[in-house]
Write an enzyme that holds these catalytic residues in place. Structure first.
Site, PDB file in Angstrom:
ATOM      1  N   ASN A 164      54.466 -21.836  45.416  1.00  0.00           N
ATOM      2  CA  ASN A 164      54.178 -21.584  46.842  1.00  0.00           C
ATOM      3  C   ASN A 164      52.706 -21.855  47.114  1.00  0.00           C
ATOM      4  O   ASN A 164      52.359 -22.910  47.615  1.00  0.00           O
ATOM      5  CB  ASN A 164      54.537 -20.144  47.208  1.00  0.00           C
ATOM      6  CG  ASN A 164      56.022 -19.855  46.991  1.00  0.00           C
ATOM      7  OD1 ASN A 164      56.859 -20.722  47.235  1.00  0.00           O
ATOM      8  ND2 ASN A 164      56.332 -18.668  46.525  1.00  0.00           N
ATOM      9  N   GLY A 211      52.612  -7.735  48.159  1.00  0.00           N
ATOM     10  CA  GLY A 211      52.687  -9.187  48.298  1.00  0.00           C
ATOM     11  C   GLY A 211      54.057  -9.691  48.700  1.00  0.00           C
ATOM     12  O   GLY A 211      54.937  -8.914  49.070  1.00  0.00           O
ATOM     13  N   GLY A 269      57.708 -11.780  48.102  1.00  0.00           N
ATOM     14  CA  GLY A 269      58.696 -12.012  47.055  1.00  0.00           C
ATOM     15  C   GLY A 269      59.543 -10.800  46.739  1.00  0.00           C
ATOM     16  O   GLY A 269      59.369  -9.717  47.293  1.00  0.00           O
ATOM     17  N   GLU A 296      49.517  -7.735  54.317  1.00  0.00           N
ATOM     18  CA  GLU A 296      49.598  -9.007  54.999  1.00  0.00           C
ATOM     19  C   GLU A 296      50.983  -9.205  55.598  1.00  0.00           C
ATOM     20  O   GLU A 296      51.120  -9.508  56.777  1.00  0.00           O
ATOM     21  CB  GLU A 296      49.287 -10.061  53.943  1.00  0.00           C
ATOM     22  CG  GLU A 296      49.291 -11.439  54.401  1.00  0.00           C
ATOM     23  CD  GLU A 296      49.082 -12.335  53.206  1.00  0.00           C
ATOM     24  OE1 GLU A 296      48.031 -12.263  52.569  1.00  0.00           O
ATOM     25  OE2 GLU A 296      49.990 -13.111  52.914  1.00  0.00           O
ATOM     26  N   ILE A 302      53.215 -15.671  38.577  1.00  0.00           N
ATOM     27  CA  ILE A 302      54.006 -16.595  37.761  1.00  0.00           C
ATOM     28  C   ILE A 302      53.855 -16.211  36.289  1.00  0.00           C
ATOM     29  O   ILE A 302      54.825 -16.063  35.566  1.00  0.00           O
ATOM     30  CB  ILE A 302      53.546 -18.065  37.979  1.00  0.00           C
ATOM     31  CG1 ILE A 302      53.732 -18.504  39.437  1.00  0.00           C
ATOM     32  CG2 ILE A 302      54.222 -19.012  37.006  1.00  0.00           C
ATOM     33  CD1 ILE A 302      55.149 -18.775  39.849  1.00  0.00           C
ATOM     34  N   LYS A 306      63.565 -17.835  33.784  1.00  0.00           N
ATOM     35  CA  LYS A 306      64.578 -18.842  33.420  1.00  0.00           C
ATOM     36  C   LYS A 306      65.410 -18.394  32.205  1.00  0.00           C
ATOM     37  O   LYS A 306      65.478 -19.088  31.179  1.00  0.00           O
ATOM     38  CB  LYS A 306      63.932 -20.209  33.163  1.00  0.00           C
ATOM     39  CG  LYS A 306      63.117 -20.764  34.341  1.00  0.00           C
ATOM     40  CD  LYS A 306      63.987 -21.201  35.496  1.00  0.00           C
ATOM     41  CE  LYS A 306      63.161 -21.646  36.714  1.00  0.00           C
ATOM     42  NZ  LYS A 306      63.858 -21.484  37.993  1.00  0.00           N
TER      43      LYS A 306
HETATM   44  O1  0RQ Z   1      62.332 -19.777  40.536  1.00  0.00           O
HETATM   45  O2  0RQ Z   1      63.746 -19.606  42.520  1.00  0.00           O
HETATM   46  O3  0RQ Z   1      63.946 -21.566  40.956  1.00  0.00           O
HETATM   47  O4  0RQ Z   1      64.726 -19.267  40.241  1.00  0.00           O
HETATM   48  O5  0RQ Z   1      59.511 -18.797  40.264  1.00  0.00           O
HETATM   49  O6  0RQ Z   1      60.198 -16.122  41.018  1.00  0.00           O
HETATM   50  O7  0RQ Z   1      60.995 -14.050  39.947  1.00  0.00           O
HETATM   51  O8  0RQ Z   1      61.968 -14.717  42.224  1.00  0.00           O
HETATM   52  O9  0RQ Z   1      59.560 -13.900  41.898  1.00  0.00           O
HETATM   53  O10 0RQ Z   1      59.995 -13.912  44.448  1.00  0.00           O
HETATM   54  O11 0RQ Z   1      58.545 -12.212  43.268  1.00  0.00           O
HETATM   55  O12 0RQ Z   1      57.787 -14.599  43.519  1.00  0.00           O
HETATM   56  C1  0RQ Z   1      54.441 -15.540  42.186  1.00  0.00           C
HETATM   57  C2  0RQ Z   1      56.143 -17.015  43.239  1.00  0.00           C
HETATM   58  C3  0RQ Z   1      56.747 -14.645  42.606  1.00  0.00           C
HETATM   59  C4  0RQ Z   1      55.202 -15.062  44.536  1.00  0.00           C
HETATM   60  C5  0RQ Z   1      55.625 -15.579  43.140  1.00  0.00           C
HETATM   61  C6  0RQ Z   1      60.124 -18.986  38.969  1.00  0.00           C
HETATM   62  C7  0RQ Z   1      61.380 -18.156  39.054  1.00  0.00           C
HETATM   63  C8  0RQ Z   1      61.834 -18.459  40.470  1.00  0.00           C
HETATM   64  C9  0RQ Z   1      60.179 -17.143  41.939  1.00  0.00           C
HETATM   65  P1  0RQ Z   1      63.813 -20.073  41.112  1.00  0.00           P
HETATM   66  P2  0RQ Z   1      60.802 -14.673  41.280  1.00  0.00           P
HETATM   67  P3  0RQ Z   1      59.035 -13.581  43.374  1.00  0.00           P
HETATM   68  C10 0RQ Z   1      50.267 -11.900  49.807  1.00  0.00           C
HETATM   69  C11 0RQ Z   1      50.441 -12.204  48.370  1.00  0.00           C
HETATM   70  C12 0RQ Z   1      51.632 -16.053  45.539  1.00  0.00           C
HETATM   71  C13 0RQ Z   1      51.228 -15.567  46.908  1.00  0.00           C
HETATM   72  C14 0RQ Z   1      50.926 -14.107  46.962  1.00  0.00           C
HETATM   73  C15 0RQ Z   1      54.075 -15.878  45.164  1.00  0.00           C
HETATM   74  C16 0RQ Z   1      60.519 -18.480  41.234  1.00  0.00           C
HETATM   75  O13 0RQ Z   1      54.783 -13.729  44.429  1.00  0.00           O
HETATM   76  O14 0RQ Z   1      54.292 -16.903  45.764  1.00  0.00           O
HETATM   77  O15 0RQ Z   1      50.862 -13.386  45.968  1.00  0.00           O
HETATM   78  N1  0RQ Z   1      52.811 -15.393  45.024  1.00  0.00           N
HETATM   79  N2  0RQ Z   1      50.706 -13.613  48.153  1.00  0.00           N
HETATM   80  O16 0RQ Z   1      62.308 -18.568  38.082  1.00  0.00           O
HETATM   81  C17 0RQ Z   1      58.223 -21.039  35.544  1.00  0.00           C
HETATM   82  C18 0RQ Z   1      57.160 -19.011  35.090  1.00  0.00           C
HETATM   83  C19 0RQ Z   1      57.845 -18.439  36.213  1.00  0.00           C
HETATM   84  C20 0RQ Z   1      58.705 -19.269  36.945  1.00  0.00           C
HETATM   85  C21 0RQ Z   1      58.696 -17.281  37.842  1.00  0.00           C
HETATM   86  N3  0RQ Z   1      56.308 -18.282  34.352  1.00  0.00           N
HETATM   87  N4  0RQ Z   1      57.375 -20.298  34.809  1.00  0.00           N
HETATM   88  N5  0RQ Z   1      58.891 -20.562  36.617  1.00  0.00           N
HETATM   89  N6  0RQ Z   1      59.198 -18.507  37.946  1.00  0.00           N
HETATM   90  N7  0RQ Z   1      57.867 -17.211  36.787  1.00  0.00           N
HETATM   91  C22 0RQ Z   1      51.352 -12.461  50.737  1.00  0.00           C
HETATM   92  C23 0RQ Z   1      51.138 -13.930  51.143  1.00  0.00           C
HETATM   93  O17 0RQ Z   1      50.310 -14.558  50.659  1.00  0.00           O
HETATM   94  C24 0RQ Z   1      51.980 -14.569  52.188  1.00  0.00           C
END
Ligand code: 0RQ
Length: 503
Positions: free
Chosen positions: A383, A268, A270, A293, A363, A407
């Site tokens: 996102n 995925g 990130g 993807e 998340i 956080k």
């Molecule tokens: O926030 O940037 O303000 O610090 O969310 O988190 O830890 O950098 O994680 O970059 O791996 O992304 C799910 C968003 C993870 C991504 C998600 C906050 C955290 C940070 C990002 P800041 P990290 P990643 C096929 C697959 C959906 C689409 C998908 C995503 C920011 O993987 O968009 O899977 N997935 N597609 O601080 C509050 C929580 C949190 C939180 C993280 N529990 N509560 N804030 N954060 N956990 C490919 C495509 O579809 C294109």
């Protein structure tokens, strides 16, 4: 360098971005190219944003409906959102300005499964498509188009739109030509046929987009790099997650439940997904393939290492350094890479047939294994679901991963109940945090709760989760999925009120 426009009739339509933007009117629906920061139009959207700002300053309303492949770049989503020029947008967005507007309720966002965008456009209920605005690498003498660094929904936008505007980007590597596989065999029911793809590296279509030159109203030449955001260097937590996952794969191979070269990998978006791919570079698995993807830095490193034989995706999503490496090595790597429409890269039929190992970031997850990929505290979009649902439901093994806290420890990513669910517990088979891995296959919700708390939760939150579970197993209305309704979301509410789930 020579012209990349091989057809005189289209050379005659070359114009400035401002003149091309003037061909798009208020209220139009525009289908744009672009997928995770690559292959999006860069000049016309910026010119359009300036025009919209001028119209607004003159007191005239001007908003668009914007459809894309997935996330784009600051010159598109950022500029148009800043100009308050987007009334409705689909699908996946990661632009921070657009995100803020969505979360303020000033922009409608239809966060849909990526594989379903093209078929739903054909089904007709998304409404008519006025303009396709597509970045390409070049135009051939027969009018067909050499795709750019992402394919996304471009085939569908070009076919469905009343008029087409092309950005020919000289920055895109000419060696991209021939790497794409555009499949023209999709149809609507009752005429659907099996998609004849049985190996990730197989080509079933054509390397070019078909395009009627008569529909092209403007061609704009650009020379601008893709967004290419850097990734975070893999941290301790990310490396621990990758380690647990490699151990799991080794175990599955040893038990005879996975072949020694694994099954097609899906990784995925990130930082975490990227770090896991880097982890596989040092792992024992040879001869792997990817049916995924997006192709991020980690997967490119895996390709370069020779451990990954081939990769099928719909887009590149690279840091500036990795984009540089790819451009330098493209002649060497191009036979091992295929870029397809997202309708095919994310097709449930193909994901199920190939048996993908789906690895996506999340998340949060709850103690019964439901996963939230999209919403913070139940209501704020981060996102979007992207392709995670396409892959999770249909994968051979569906894996979700995240650090156990966010956080700085103020948030536990393992919670009693997630206030927003993208992936129901049936679509989540393995959870991984830096603490450990929970194999949830064949476990009931009550069994899952124990394993998830024990293996995945952070020690700071484990006692509170255990206490909740003990009381839920005593007081819950039913015992299939023990839940205390009034308490289930209290952790999230506490964070909203105090900035810390622990209060
Ligand atoms: O926030 O940037 O303000 O610090 O969310 O988190 O830890 O950098 O994680 O970059 O791996 O992304 C799910 C968003 C993870 C991504 C998600 C906050 C955290 C940070 C990002 P800041 P990290 P990643 C096929 C697959 C959906 C689409 C998908 C995503 C920011 O993987 O968009 O899977 N997935 N597609 O601080 C509050 C929580 C949190 C939180 C993280 N529990 N509560 N804030 N954060 N956990 C490919 C495509 O579809 C294109």
């Amino acid at each position: 360098s020579g012209s990349r426009i091989g057809l005189d009739a289209l050379k005659a339509k070359v114009m400035s971005p401002e003149d091309a933007a003037a061909l798009i009117g208020p209220g139009e629906t525009v289908g744009m190219s672009g997928f995770t920061g690559s292959g999006y139009p860069k000049a016309v959207p910026t010119a359009l944003a300036r025009r919209i700002e001028a119209e607004h300053a003159a007191g005239r309303p001007f908003k668009l409906r914007v459809w894309t492949g997935a996330s784009t770049g600051p010159e598109l989503d950022g500029a148009l959102a800043k100009a308050n020029g987007i009334e409705f947008r689909l699908p996946y967005n990661s632009d921070p300005i657009a995100r803020e507007m969505i979360n303020r309720g000033e922009m409608d966002y239809f966060d849909m499964h990526l594989s379903q965008v093209a078929p739903m456009a054909w089904q007709g209920f998304l409404g008519p498509l006025d303009t396709a605005l597509i970045e390409v690498t070049g135009i051939r003498s027969d009018g067909s188009l050499i795709p750019s660094s992402s394919v996304g929904n471009n085939k569908t936008w070009i076919e469905r739109a009343s008029k087409v505007i092309l950005e020919v980007n000289r920055w895109q590597n000419p060696a991209l030509e021939g790497m794409h596989d555009i499949y023209y065999g999709t149809a609507l029911p009752p005429d659907r046929r099996p998609i004849p793809l049985t190996r990730p590296d197989q080509r079933i279509g054509e390397p070019y987009f078909r395009c009627d030159p008569a529909k092209v109203v403007a061609v704009v030449e650009t020379d601008t790099p893709d967004r290419n955001l850097p990734f975070d260097a893999p941290g301790e937590d990310h490396r621990a997650i990758a380690g647990h996952l490699l151990e799991f794969f080794r175990h599955e191979v040893a038990r005879g439940r996975l072949p020694a070269n694994l099954l097609p990998l899906q990784s995925g978006v990130g930082n975490i997904a990227n770090a896991v791919m880097f982890g596989l570079v040092d792992g024992p698995f040879e001869g792997t393939t990817a049916f995924t993807e997006v192709l991020q830095d980690g997967m490119l490193a895996l390709l370069e290492s020779g451990r990954l034989l081939s990769a099928s995706a719909t887009a590149f999503s690279l840091s500036p350094e990795a984009a540089h490496t790819l451009n330098a090595d493209l002649d060497k790597l191009r036979d091992r890479l295929v870029l397809r429409p997202q309708e095919i890269s994310n097709h449930p039929e193909l994901i199920r047939r190939l048996g993908c190992l789906a690895m996506n970031g999340m998340i949060e997850a709850d103690i019964h294994g439901a996963v939230n990929s999209t919403h913070l505290m139940g209501s704020r979009i981060q996102n979007g679901i992207g392709g995670s649902g396409d892959f999770a439901r249909n994968a051979y093994v569906s894996i979700f991963m995240a650090p156990s806290t966010a956080k700085g420890g103020k948030i536990s990513t393992i919670v009693p109940k997630t206030p927003h669910v993208d992936h129901i517990n049936q679509d989540v088979q393995v959870l991984v945090t830096e603490q450990g891995l929970a194999d949830l296959r064949a476990l009931s919700p009550r069994q899952r709760a124990e394993v998830i708390i024990e293996n995945c939760a952070h020690p700071d939150y484990r006692p509170a989760l255990k206490d909740y579970l003990t009381r839920a197993r005593r007081d819950s209305y039913g015992q299939q999925s023990p839940t205390l309704l009034m308490e289930a979301f209290a952790w999230h509410q506490r964070f909203i009120e105090t900035g810390d789930m622990r209060g």
